[in-house]
Design an enzyme around this catalytic site. Structure first.
Site, PDB file in Angstrom:
ATOM      1  N   TYR A 179       0.863  -1.179   0.000  1.00 30.18           N
ATOM      2  CA  TYR A 179       0.000   0.000   0.000  1.00 30.18           C
ATOM      3  C   TYR A 179       0.896   1.223   0.000  1.00 30.18           C
ATOM      4  O   TYR A 179       1.398   1.642   1.040  1.00 30.18           O
ATOM      5  CB  TYR A 179      -0.930  -0.028   1.222  1.00 30.18           C
ATOM      6  CG  TYR A 179      -1.889  -1.184   1.159  1.00 30.18           C
ATOM      7  CD1 TYR A 179      -2.936  -1.163   0.249  1.00 30.18           C
ATOM      8  CD2 TYR A 179      -1.728  -2.308   1.956  1.00 30.18           C
ATOM      9  CE1 TYR A 179      -3.813  -2.216   0.148  1.00 30.18           C
ATOM     10  CE2 TYR A 179      -2.605  -3.382   1.865  1.00 30.18           C
ATOM     11  CZ  TYR A 179      -3.650  -3.331   0.958  1.00 30.18           C
ATOM     12  OH  TYR A 179      -4.519  -4.368   0.853  1.00 30.18           O
TER      13      TYR A 179
ATOM     14  N   ILE B  65       2.361 -11.380  -0.105  1.00 38.30           N
ATOM     15  CA  ILE B  65       1.437 -11.506   1.022  1.00 38.30           C
ATOM     16  C   ILE B  65       0.001 -11.348   0.528  1.00 38.30           C
ATOM     17  O   ILE B  65      -0.648 -10.321   0.763  1.00 38.30           O
ATOM     18  CB  ILE B  65       1.739 -10.456   2.123  1.00 38.30           C
ATOM     19  CG1 ILE B  65       3.247 -10.388   2.400  1.00 38.30           C
ATOM     20  CG2 ILE B  65       0.990 -10.794   3.413  1.00 38.30           C
ATOM     21  CD1 ILE B  65       3.649  -9.370   3.449  1.00 38.30           C
ATOM     22  N   PRO B  66      -0.511 -12.354  -0.187  1.00 37.17           N
ATOM     23  CA  PRO B  66      -1.905 -12.242  -0.643  1.00 37.17           C
ATOM     24  C   PRO B  66      -2.848 -12.166   0.560  1.00 37.17           C
ATOM     25  O   PRO B  66      -2.634 -12.876   1.547  1.00 37.17           O
ATOM     26  CB  PRO B  66      -2.133 -13.533  -1.445  1.00 37.17           C
ATOM     27  CG  PRO B  66      -1.021 -14.445  -1.089  1.00 37.17           C
ATOM     28  CD  PRO B  66       0.124 -13.602  -0.603  1.00 37.17           C
ATOM     29  N   HIS B  67      -3.831 -11.294   0.475  1.00 36.44           N
ATOM     30  CA  HIS B  67      -4.733 -11.147   1.621  1.00 36.44           C
ATOM     31  C   HIS B  67      -6.089 -10.637   1.180  1.00 36.44           C
ATOM     32  O   HIS B  67      -6.246 -10.157   0.057  1.00 36.44           O
ATOM     33  CB  HIS B  67      -4.124 -10.204   2.656  1.00 36.44           C
ATOM     34  CG  HIS B  67      -3.859  -8.837   2.124  1.00 36.44           C
ATOM     35  ND1 HIS B  67      -2.695  -8.527   1.449  1.00 36.44           N
ATOM     36  CD2 HIS B  67      -4.592  -7.709   2.123  1.00 36.44           C
ATOM     37  CE1 HIS B  67      -2.738  -7.259   1.076  1.00 36.44           C
ATOM     38  NE2 HIS B  67      -3.891  -6.733   1.469  1.00 36.44           N
ATOM     39  N   GLY B  68      -7.047 -10.748   2.056  1.00 34.86           N
ATOM     40  CA  GLY B  68      -8.386 -10.266   1.738  1.00 34.86           C
ATOM     41  C   GLY B  68      -9.279 -10.256   2.954  1.00 34.86           C
ATOM     42  O   GLY B  68      -8.903 -10.724   4.027  1.00 34.86           O
TER      43      GLY B  68
END
Lengths: 450, 152
Positions: A179, B65-68
Site C-alpha cells: 500500500y 502476502i496475498p490477503h483479503g
C-alpha cells in the site's frame, strides 16, 4: 514581488494574508475605509482608499512597477475594467474574479484572451469543481492533485471503525510494499502535526496522505470499512439549484452517478430539468425530511448542500446525515462557520472564498512552485517543485539532507516512475516532488528549493 | 497478537508446486483450509483474486502476502508456503516470489488485520529471516524459524 490587490473582501483579505506572509510587497485598494483599516491593522500591507478602476488611484499605487495585479472586488465590471487599465500600464500578470460572466464554455462571448486577462476566476465554478473532486473520491473529504493528477493528496477522517485507527506511522511504513502511500499530516484538536515513527492515528483525527493515482484502488480497498460495499450506482443528493448545484449535477451525471437535485422553487426546478439530462429534479424544501426520505435520502452516498445560506446548508447536512446519508458536504461562505462545521459532524466544508483564493495563489506562485493546495482549517500547504540543474541536494539520500523541520517530502515522480519518499530516496534533476509544509516552514521550503 | 498465535502449524507448506500466480493462490488456499476447515474455498479464492486485481501483493525480494477480507469468519487466519522454484507474481521488482503468507481477515476487524500485515511485512523484510526460510528443510523448521524470529 510587488503585488497590487483591488478589493478587501474575503478573497482579497485572504490573498493579502498569504502573500504578505510570504514576503511579497502587497498593496491593497478598497473603497470601504473600514475594510481597508481592518486589513492594514492585522496584516503587513499598504492600504489605499479609492476606486481600483481609476487610473489616478492606480498610479498612486505605483502601478508601473507592479508585477502582479489581482482584482477581486464584488463587481465583475470593476474587476475587468481594472485589469484592462493594468494592461495599459504593462503589468505582466493580471487576474480578475468574475461572478456572472460566462467565459469557460465553448461559444462564450467573452474569454480571458479577448479581455487580455491571464486568469479569470469564478468562485462558484471553483467551489463546484472542488465538490465534484471530493465526491468522486469516496471516503476522502479533501482532495488535491499534483504532477498532472498522478499524485493525489487526500484527507480522511478517522473514527473508531476506521481500519487505520490505532496504527502507528512505523506500522504503516511496513505496509508500503503493498500500500504505497504516506500519511504526511494529522490534524487533532485543531492542531496539525507531521507524524513520525511511533505517532499513531487516533479516533477523531483527520489524516492527510499522498498516493499515486495507480495505487488508489488498493488503498481505497484498504480504507473502506467492510460492509459498506454496494453494487448500485453511487447516489448523490444536491440541495440547491443554483449555478453551483447545476454545475455539480451536470458533471456527476456524466460520470455515472445517480444524481438527485432538490430545490424548493417550482419554476427553478422546471428550468433545471430542461438543462440536465439524467438528474432527477425534486421540488421540496431541504428541511422537509419526509419528502427527502421518500426520494431515498436514507441510502444517499453523498449529500451536497449548496444553497445560498450557510445555516441552511449546515442544518440540512446534519439532518440528512441523521437520516442515513453516508457523507455530507456543505457550502460555507462565512469564515467563522467554516471551522465550526466539521466539529458538528459534516464531512467536508468548502468555501468559495478559499477555493477562489487557492486557485489564484496557485497561479501566482507557479514559478518554481508548480501547484499548491491549502488545507482546510489550517494554513498548511502542499507544494510541488521541480528539481533544477545545479541544486545542492541532488543524489543525496533524503535522510542526510537538512530538510526544514515541519515539512516533509511526500512523493517523488521521476519521469514515468514514482515513489513514496523514504529516508533513502534520492532526487535527480527533472524530478517533480510534492511537499507538505506547516505554515512556519513554507518560506524555508521555498528557499530550500530555490 | 503474534503471528504464531494466528498461524496453525498444519497451515505451513514447505514445497509449493504451482508455477503460475492463479495456481499458487489456489494452492495456498488449500494450505489455509487444512487449519480453517469451515471456509468456502471458492469464496476465499475470489476474495484473494479480487484483491490482486487492484495491484499485486508481491512486495519484492521474493515475498508475496496475498490477503483479503471475508464475511462470516471468526478471526484472522494465516497460512505460509514456500516455493523453491519461485513463481512470477507480478511483483514490484519483477523477481519471482518464493515466500507466501496468506492472510484472511473478518470484515469487521480490519485494524488487527493491518497490524498483522505490518508485522509479517516487517519480518520478511529481514534478509536474514528470508535466507533461513529459503533453506529450511521441512514445514516444522519453517514454523520454528517464524516463531523464533518473530520474538527475536
Amino acid at each position: 514581488m510587488k503585488i497590487l490587490i483591488v478589493g478587501a473582501g474575503q478573497v482579497g483579505y485572504f490573498l493579502c494574508e498569504r502573500l504578505s506572509m510570504e514576503g511579497h510587497e502587497v498593496t491593497l485598494i478598497d473603497r470601504d475605509e473600514a475594510h481597508l483599516r481592518q486589513a492594514q491593522d492585522r496584516l503587513n500591507v499598504m492600504g489605499l482608499n479609492g476606486n481600483g478602476a481609476s487610473a489616478e488611484i492606480l498610479e498612486q499605487a505605483d502601478i508601473k512597477n507592479i508585477d502582479i495585479f489581482i482584482a477581486v472586488t464584488d463587481l465583475d465590471e470593476v474587476n475587468i475594467l481594472a485589469c484592462l487599465l493594468a494592461r495599459e500600464y504593462s503589468v505582466k500578470t493580471r487576474i480578475a474574479r468574475v461572478k456572472s460572466i460566462e467565459y469557460r464554455s465553448h461559444g462564450a462571448i467573452l474569454s480571458k484572451e479577448k479581455l487580455g486577462i491571464d486568469l479569470l476566476i469564478n468562485p462558484a465554478d471553483e467551489v463546484a469543481d472542488e465538490m465534484i473532486n471530493i465526491t468522486c473520491r469516496s471516503g476522502a473529504f479533501d482532495v488535491a492533485e499534483f504532477v498532472e493528477g498522478t499524485i493525489q493528496f487526500l484527507g480522511y477522517r478517522i473514527d473508531e471503525e476506521s481500519p487505520l485507527c490505532g496504527m502507528t506511522l512505523r506500522e504503516l511504513g511496513e505496509l508500503r510494499g503493498m500500500y504505497r502511500f504516506v500519511v504526511t499530516a494529522i490534524t487533532r484538536d485543531e492542531e496539525t502535526i507531521i507524524p513520525r515513527g511511533e505517532d499513531n492515528i487516533q479516533d477523531g483525527d483527520s489524516i492527510f496522505l499522498f498516493a499515486h493515482q495507480n495505487d488508489l484502488p488498493a488503498i481505497q480497498y484498504l480504507l473502506e470499512p467492510g460492509d459498506k460495499k454496494k453494487k448500485r450506482l453511487p447516489r448523490i443528493f444536491i440541495l440547491g439549484g443554483s449555478q453551483i448545484g447545476v454545475r455539480i449535477a451536470a458533471q456527476l451525471e456524466q460520470q455515472h452517478f445517480d444524481v438527485r437535485l432538490v430545490d424548493r422553487d417550482e419554476q427553478r426546478c422546471r428550468k433545471i430539468s430542461a438543462k440536465l439530462k439524467k438528474t432527477m429534479v425534486i421540488q421540496a424544501d431541504g428541511t422537509d425530511i419526509h419528502a427527502l426520505l421518500e426520494e431515498g435520502i436514507d441510502s444517499a452516498d453523498t449529500f451536497i448542500a449548496v444553497t445560498g445560506k450557510d445555516e441552511t446548508n449546515i442544518l440540512c447536512s446534519l439532518l440528512c446525515k441523521q437520516h442515513g446519508a453516508s457523507r455530507t458536504l456543505a457550502l460555507i461562505n462565512k469564515p467563522e462557520l467554516l471551522n465550526l462545521a466539521p466539529t458538528l459532524g459534516i464531512d467536508a466544508c468548502v468555501s468559495p472564498r478559499l477555493s477562489a483564493a487557492g486557485a489564484i495563489l496557485k497561479y501566482v506562485r507557479r514559478g518554481d512552485v508548480i501547484s499548491l493546495a491549502t488545507i482546510e482549517g489550517s494554513n498548511s500547504e502542499v507544494l510541488e517543485f521541480e528539481v533544477k540543474q545545479g541544486s545542492a541536494f541532488i543524489n543525496t539520500p533524503l535522510k542526510n539532507l537538512h530538510f526544514p523541520k515541519d515539512a516533509i517530502i511526500g512523493a517523488i515522480v521521476h519521469g514515468t516512475s514514482h515513489e513514496i519518499a523514504t529516508g533513502d530516496s534520492q532526487l535527480s534533476v527533472g524530478d517533480r516532488i510534492v511537499v507538505f509544509a506547516l505554515p512556519d516552514a513554507l518560506t524555508k521550503v521555498e528557499k530550500f528549493f530555490d | 497478537m503474534n503471528i504464531v498465535e494466528l498461524l496453525d502449524s498444519s497451515a505451513v507448506e514447505a514445497d509449493i508446486q504451482s508455477v503460475s500466480k492463479d495456481d499458487v493462490l489456489a494452492e495456498m488456499t488449500d494450505v489455509l483450509l487444512r487449519s480453517a476447515h469451515g471456509l468456502n474455498r471458492e469464496a476465499v479464492l475470489s476474495v484473494l483474486q479480487e484483491r490482486e486485481r487492484l495491484g499485486s501483493t508481491g512486495i519484492g525480494e521474493g515475498v508475496a502476502i496475498p490477503h483479503g477480507k471475508l464475511k462470516n469468519i471468526e478471526q484472522l487466519t494465516l497460512a505460509f508456503g514456500r516455493s523453491k522454484k519461485g513463481v512470477d507474481f507480478d511483483s514490484m521488482d519483477g523477481k519471482p516470489a518464493h515466500l507466501f503468507f496468506l492472510l484472511l481477515a473478518p470484515e469487521d476487524s480490519i485494524s488487527v488485520h493491518l497490524k498483522t500485515l505490518a508485522k509479517i511485512s516487517k519480518l520478511l523484510k529481514d534478509q536474514h529471516v528470508r535466507e533461513q526460510l529459503l533453506v529450511a528443510g521441512s514445514a516444522e523448521e519453517l514454523y520454528e524459524i517464524i516463531r523464533v524470529e518473530e520474538t527475536a
